[in-house]
Design an enzyme around this catalytic site. Structure first.
Site, mmCIF file in Angstrom:
data_model
loop_
_atom_site.group_PDB
_atom_site.id
_atom_site.type_symbol
_atom_site.label_atom_id
_atom_site.label_comp_id
_atom_site.label_asym_id
_atom_site.label_seq_id
_atom_site.Cartn_x
_atom_site.Cartn_y
_atom_site.Cartn_z
ATOM 1 N N SER A 117 47.484 53.966 5.088
ATOM 2 C CA SER A 117 48.703 53.948 5.903
ATOM 3 C C SER A 117 49.899 54.462 5.131
ATOM 4 O O SER A 117 50.066 54.176 3.939
ATOM 5 C CB SER A 117 48.981 52.514 6.370
ATOM 6 O OG SER A 117 50.244 52.430 6.997
ATOM 7 N N TYR A 141 50.602 43.385 5.496
ATOM 8 C CA TYR A 141 49.695 44.430 5.990
ATOM 9 C C TYR A 141 49.713 45.635 5.066
ATOM 10 O O TYR A 141 48.658 46.126 4.622
ATOM 11 C CB TYR A 141 50.078 44.866 7.406
ATOM 12 C CG TYR A 141 49.544 46.235 7.744
ATOM 13 C CD1 TYR A 141 48.179 46.441 7.907
ATOM 14 C CD2 TYR A 141 50.396 47.343 7.849
ATOM 15 C CE1 TYR A 141 47.672 47.700 8.175
ATOM 16 C CE2 TYR A 141 49.896 48.594 8.120
ATOM 17 C CZ TYR A 141 48.538 48.782 8.283
ATOM 18 O OH TYR A 141 48.037 50.031 8.540
ATOM 19 N N LYS A 145 46.793 47.510 2.199
ATOM 20 C CA LYS A 145 46.385 48.907 2.057
ATOM 21 C C LYS A 145 46.557 49.383 0.617
ATOM 22 O O LYS A 145 45.710 50.113 0.088
ATOM 23 C CB LYS A 145 47.186 49.789 3.014
ATOM 24 C CG LYS A 145 46.872 49.567 4.479
ATOM 25 C CD LYS A 145 45.424 49.921 4.811
ATOM 26 C CE LYS A 145 45.140 49.845 6.297
ATOM 27 N NZ LYS A 145 43.735 50.159 6.627
#
Length: 335
Positions: A117, A141, A145
């Site tokens: 991402s 989140y 990643k």
């Protein structure tokens, strides 16, 4: 070629599967359906199970020993939820990926494409980034990643596995043939919320108008999901060329349009497509949100031979078409 797609019942994974099928390849889908949809797997080779479950992985590789590459799209992705439930996100996105990759290596897999991402970047002064830009993940989140990328780079350096991390910017649109699209009942990103507001006849709230952007709203690089799917096929086709092994075992590539669009500009584009236009209000920033970024990189064009071809307006139209008929494919989401 035969490709295992982990998370292949989700928005991006199912679209990648469709693109591969249309191009004459065979996707094998693994998804636990925590957020993915069984309907997106109809007529496809599908295994319901968790990426960290060795039994289901043993079954898949016993029945499909000719799998050439794995695409890992399985993840939880909702930023505010990650702030509220960080343990859940680290378990699902990080711990389970480690178990998954360990099993892939044991099965002799040497090619992995990882869905990463652009949320991990620290944008420059103009909010543009390339693959060498500083990382500053501001949500749990995004940090999952970062951790997985670091983990995969270390693993690739020490094992036969080679890894291509594709850093997505902001996917919009739907499969142009309307086989799949956003599956969640209440999308968390701006375009999904705009469509919701349009359908319900209510005001769209721009969350955060105090960012240091040209109009105060967040800036994004909105890339059509069908373009993203095309990039995956190109990545699979050139994988051995760009990651031949030796010192070339791990690589990052940005996938975006190269154009920054603010949320208010997205609203303006949306209201040119719909009638009546959606009224606009403002609200505070959501927990974990950032100003955003867009890619200035040419690496995808140089290494994959890929550029985004579809416009924001096309992404809006395809999203609207999908949402208009989503209830027919996913009847539990109707209304």
């Amino acid at each position: 070629m035969k490709v295992l797609i982990a998370g292949g019942a989700g928005f991006i994974g199912s679209t990648v599967a469709s693109y591969l099928l249309d191009s004459g390849h065979e996707p094998v889908i693994l998804d636990n359906l925590a957020t993915g949809r069984r309907e997106f797997c109809e007529g496809r080779t599908f295994y319901e199970g968790d990426i960290a479950d060795p039994a289901i992985l043993d079954q898949i590789f016993a029945e499909h020993p000719d799998i050439e590459t794995v695409v890992h799209c399985a993840a939880l992705i909702v930023v505010p939820e990650s702030v509220e439930r960080p343990v859940h996100y680290y378990r699902e996105n990080v711990a389970k990926t480690l178990e998954f990759v360990d099993h892939l290596i044991a099965k002799g897999v040497t090619r992995l494409v990882f869905s990463s991402s652009a949320a991990i970047y620290e944008p420059g002064a103009d909010f543009s980034v390339d693959e060498d830009s500083s990382v500053m993940a501001v949500s749990p989140y995004a940090r999952t990643k970062v951790i997985v990328e670091q983990m995969l780079a270390d693993i690739a350096a020490a094992t036969p596995l080679r890894v291509l991390s594709l850093r997505y910017f902001n996917p919009i649109g739907a499969d142009p043939k309307m086989r799949s699209g956003l599956q969640v009942a209440s999308p968390s990103h701006a375009l999904g919320k705009l469509v919701e507001a349009h359908q319900a006849g209510r005001t769209f709230e721009v969350t955060g108008v105090d960012y240091p952007t040209r109009d105060g709203s967040g800036i994004r690089d909105y890339v059509h999901v069908w373009d993203l799917a095309a990039a995956h096929l190109r990545a699979l086709e050139v994988f051995d060329t760009i990651l031949p092994g030796g010192s070339s075992r791990y690589l990052v590539v940005n996938l975006g349009t190269g154009t920054g669009t603010t949320v208010l500009e997205l609203v303006e584009a949306f209201n040119k497509v719909v009638d009546p236009p959606v009224p606009v209000g403002t609200a505070a920033r959501r927990a974990g949100d950032s100003a955003g970024a867009y890619t200035r990189s040419s690496r995808a064009a140089e290494l994959l031979g890929w550029r985004a071809e579809q416009s924001v307006e096309e992404g809006i139209r395809d999203s609207l078409t999908w949402f208009a008929q989503r209830g027919q494919m996913l009847p539990d989401l109707a209304g």
